[in-house]
Write an enzyme that holds these catalytic residues in place. Structure first.
Site, short mmCIF file in Angstrom:
data_model
loop_
_atom_site.label_atom_id
_atom_site.label_comp_id
_atom_site.label_asym_id
_atom_site.label_seq_id
_atom_site.Cartn_x
_atom_site.Cartn_y
_atom_site.Cartn_z
N TYR A 143 -3.03 -0.38 10.46
CA TYR A 143 -3.01 -0.64 9.11
C TYR A 143 -1.77 -0.23 8.55
O TYR A 143 -0.90 -0.85 7.90
CB TYR A 143 -4.00 0.06 8.25
CG TYR A 143 -4.06 -0.13 6.74
CD1 TYR A 143 -4.82 -1.10 5.97
CD2 TYR A 143 -3.16 0.79 6.04
CE1 TYR A 143 -4.38 -1.22 4.86
CE2 TYR A 143 -3.15 0.68 4.70
CZ TYR A 143 -4.03 -0.35 3.97
OH TYR A 143 -3.76 -0.49 2.66
N SER A 148 0.87 -1.26 -0.04
CA SER A 148 0.09 -0.12 -0.01
C SER A 148 0.83 1.29 -0.09
O SER A 148 1.93 1.05 0.50
CB SER A 148 -0.89 0.03 1.24
OG SER A 148 -1.59 1.34 1.54
#
Length: 272
Positions: A155, A142
């Protein structure tokens, strides 16, 4: 046709989103795709699509956060097809939450996938790939693995763990013929946002203004093309590559603008 399309490709997190789209794209181009994820019915649906387009697919339902289950399914794969030519670790999960909104259980689950899922499948299959003397390991990460923003603490930590693991794998394989690729997609329209309500609203305004939203098929095509060319890093779309270039030159400025345009909370807000 590049012979990468004629090879065996193992994809984790292949039941929906980028993983499913990439599996279909590889299958359409002639690869034998090995589909791994938790839900067998979803994997069977992807496999039917691949076979309908003339490709080959095998389904391996598995909980990728369970080390023993991953080792078992790896043994099944090795017995059936031998080590894959391409291992694409795509499985990931987790909501974007502020620290006090995140339960300890959620933090552990977010570390389990993507990081431990990538570790388990790599550890299970890498020895056979090394013994053969060839192979390609790829990991979907990501933008949070490079630039952080508010409201996605656990996250982000999991994505940084995955980034560190990938670089460690790359270092360990430096003197071998095995390749390692990092894949970093920007905003991709998948069911991830449906499964994680509120996430889209926490995308920093900087990213929402500058980055076009890709379809899963667009991302899949770019990933397959990049792997076929043996790229070390696949970053998409093009504007995200420009932002990364800007970050390399002026990391402090890009980080500041990302935080400034990120999610805000009033002082009296809590996670309870």
């Amino acid at each position: 046709m590049n012979d990468v399309y004629q090879r065996t490709v193992l994809i984790t997190g292949a039941s929906y989103g980028i993983g499913a789209a990439t599996a279909r794209e590889f299958g359409r181009r002639g690869a034998h795709v090995l589909l791994l994820a938790r839900t067998q019915s979803a994997l069977e649906e992807v496999a039917r699509d691949i076979r309908a387009s003339g490709g080959a697919a095998s389904v391996y339902p598995v909980d990728l956060t369970d080390a023993r289950a991953v080792a078992d399914v790896a043994r099944q794969v090795l017995a059936a097809t031998g080590p894959p030519d391409i291992l694409l670790s795509n499985a990931g999960a987790g909501r974007w939450l502020f620290i006090d909104e995140t339960t300890p259980e959620e933090a552990v689950a977010m570390m389990a996938m993507p990081y431990f899922a990538a570790f388990y499948i790599t550890r299970a299959l890498l020895p056979a790939m090394r013994a053969r003397g060839s192979g390609h390991l790829a990991y979907v990460n990501s933008p949070a693995s490079l630039v952080v923003w508010p409201g996605a603490a656990a996250y982000t930590a999991a994505r940084w763990a995955l980034r560190g693991f990938v670089e460690a794998v790359r270092a360990e394989l430096h003197s071998t013929r095995l390749r390692v690729t990092t894949i970093i997609p920007g905003l991709v329209a998948t069911t991830y946002f449906e499964h994680n309500p509120g996430v889209l609203e926490r995308v920093p305004e900087l990213a929402r203004r500058l980055l076009p939203v890709l379809t899963a098929d667009q991302a899949a095509s770019a990933i397959v093309d990049g792997l076929a060319r043996g790229k070390r890093e696949i970053v998409l779309p093009g504007m995200l590559r420009l932002l990364y270039a800007a970050y390399t030159v002026a990391p402090g400025l890009v980080q500041y603008l990302t935080i400034l345009s990120g999610a805000k909370r009033s002082p009296d807000q809590t996670g309870r």
